[in-house]
Scaffold this active site. Structure first.
Site, short mmCIF file in Angstrom:
data_model
loop_
_atom_site.label_atom_id
_atom_site.label_comp_id
_atom_site.label_asym_id
_atom_site.label_seq_id
_atom_site.Cartn_x
_atom_site.Cartn_y
_atom_site.Cartn_z
N ASP A 1 0.84 -1.21 0.00
CA ASP A 1 0.00 0.00 0.00
C ASP A 1 0.87 1.26 0.00
O ASP A 1 1.98 1.24 0.52
CB ASP A 1 -0.89 -0.02 1.26
CG ASP A 1 -2.02 0.99 1.17
OD1 ASP A 1 -2.25 1.54 0.08
OD2 ASP A 1 -2.66 1.22 2.21
N HIS B 1 3.30 3.43 -8.85
CA HIS B 1 3.04 2.02 -9.16
C HIS B 1 4.24 1.37 -9.85
O HIS B 1 4.59 0.23 -9.56
CB HIS B 1 1.80 1.90 -10.05
CG HIS B 1 0.52 2.30 -9.35
ND1 HIS B 1 0.19 1.85 -8.09
CD2 HIS B 1 -0.50 3.11 -9.73
CE1 HIS B 1 -0.97 2.36 -7.73
NE2 HIS B 1 -1.43 3.14 -8.70
N LEU C 1 10.53 -21.06 -4.44
CA LEU C 1 9.63 -20.07 -3.82
C LEU C 1 8.28 -20.15 -4.53
O LEU C 1 8.23 -20.11 -5.76
CB LEU C 1 10.21 -18.66 -3.98
CG LEU C 1 9.26 -17.50 -3.64
CD1 LEU C 1 8.99 -17.44 -2.14
CD2 LEU C 1 9.83 -16.15 -4.11
C1 FPP Z 1 -1.46 0.40 -3.35
O1 FPP Z 1 -1.09 1.73 -3.54
C2 FPP Z 1 -1.06 -0.45 -4.43
C3 FPP Z 1 -1.88 -1.00 -5.38
C4 FPP Z 1 -3.32 -0.79 -5.45
C5 FPP Z 1 -1.37 -1.85 -6.42
C6 FPP Z 1 -0.16 -2.68 -6.10
C7 FPP Z 1 0.45 -2.95 -7.38
C8 FPP Z 1 1.76 -2.94 -7.67
C9 FPP Z 1 2.84 -2.75 -6.70
C10 FPP Z 1 2.18 -3.09 -9.09
C11 FPP Z 1 1.71 -4.32 -9.85
C12 FPP Z 1 2.01 -5.59 -9.18
C13 FPP Z 1 2.70 -6.64 -9.71
C14 FPP Z 1 2.70 -7.92 -8.98
C15 FPP Z 1 3.47 -6.55 -10.95
P1 FPP Z 1 -2.24 2.81 -3.60
O2 FPP Z 1 -2.44 3.20 -5.02
O3 FPP Z 1 -3.47 2.28 -2.91
O4 FPP Z 1 -1.58 3.96 -2.78
P2 FPP Z 1 -2.35 5.10 -1.96
O5 FPP Z 1 -3.17 4.40 -0.91
O6 FPP Z 1 -1.22 5.87 -1.38
O7 FPP Z 1 -3.18 5.87 -2.95
#
Ligand code: FPP
Length: 242
Positions: free
Chosen positions: A17, A34, A128
């Site tokens: 997150d 991201h 893994l």
């Molecule tokens: C949370 O940050 C993150 C996500 C919703 C997406 C997680 C995805 C990735 C790290 C990239 C894709 C994954 C792979 C496995 C290739 P947020 O956008 O909710 O952050 P915020 O709460 O600060 O807005």
């Protein structure tokens, strides 16, 4: 530091997150958060291999994430596509086995096809197990299990003969995590204190580690801190300390 109380975790689950807030604080568009988040995914997979953690489960896209603006969803899908394209060979070479939790069939068709390819190409690996939760929601997973059990019991009445015959093990075998041990450690980045519909059944006895670091700042060193803290925790599973 005191004496270690637990051996290293067998299964670590992570709610990644804070990509958006990280980007905002650095004056970047959310997409950059991201993209940097994907770099951390690579780093944490490598760190799990180095530390011989057998199972890593990442929450990458929830069923609720479809509510985000179309542009952001498309960035996340492109990054997933890129990750699969770029990492497939490395995952095979590293001995990583990929498994998907949730409903990947609802993702854009080319991504779903790529996912199936990488899952199949890595199916013989065993260093893994990397579970990626995509279009995942724990309540719907639990309801899906109940529905499948009801269907099975209709066709095979001896399958469930009373409440005692539906054991926790039997129930868990209908979840997406079928065959896997429950996570020992749940890590959530960015300081939020919630489970966000992630592995509600499976996290019953997990130790929870919440760090204020945003996911793009969650390096292998931060991961080491989380594991070290886990190793100091008292795990009682409802029992008393002896
Ligand atoms: C949370 O940050 C993150 C996500 C919703 C997406 C997680 C995805 C990735 C790290 C990239 C894709 C994954 C792979 C496995 C290739 P947020 O956008 O909710 O952050 P915020 O709460 O600060 O807005």
């Amino acid at each position: 530091m005191g004496r270690t109380k637990n051996s290293k975790p067998n299964h670590i689950a992570i709610i990644m997150d804070g990509n958006g807030r990280w980007a905002q604080e650095h004056g970047f568009p959310r997409a950059v958060g991201h993209k940097t988040g994907v770099e951390r995914v690579r780093e944490i997979v490598r760190a799990s291999l180095d530390r011989e953690i057998p199972i890593l489960t990442l929450y990458a896209f929830s069923q609720e994430n479809w509510k985000r603006p179309a542009e952001e969803i498309s960035v996340l899908m492109r990054l997933l596509d890129y990750f699969l394209e770029e990492e497939a060979k490395t995952l095979v070479e590293q001995g990583v086995k990929l498994r998907i939790l949730g409903h990947p069939e609802a993702l854009p068709a080319p991504i779903y096809e790529k996912l199936k390819k990488v899952v199949s190409a890595t199916s013989g690996n065993s260093r893994l197990l990397l579970n990626i939760a995509l279009n995942y929601g724990s309540r719907s997973e639990i309801l899906g299990a109940i529905y499948a059990i009801v269907e099975k019991a209709k066709n095979e009445p001896s399958f469930v003969t009373g409440p005692e015959s539906l054991t926790e093990e039997k129930f868990a075998s209908f979840l997406d995590t079928q065959g896997l041990p429950d996570p020992d450690l749940l890590i959530r980045t960015s300081g939020e204190m919630r489970l966000s519909n992630f592995l509600l059944w499976q996290l019953s006895y997990a130790e929870i580690y919440i760090t204020k670091k945003y996911w793009p700042d969650f390096t292998a060193d931060e991961y080491a801190l989380a594991i070290a803290e886990y190793q100091m925790r008292d795990r009682r599973f409802g029992d008393v300390l002896v």
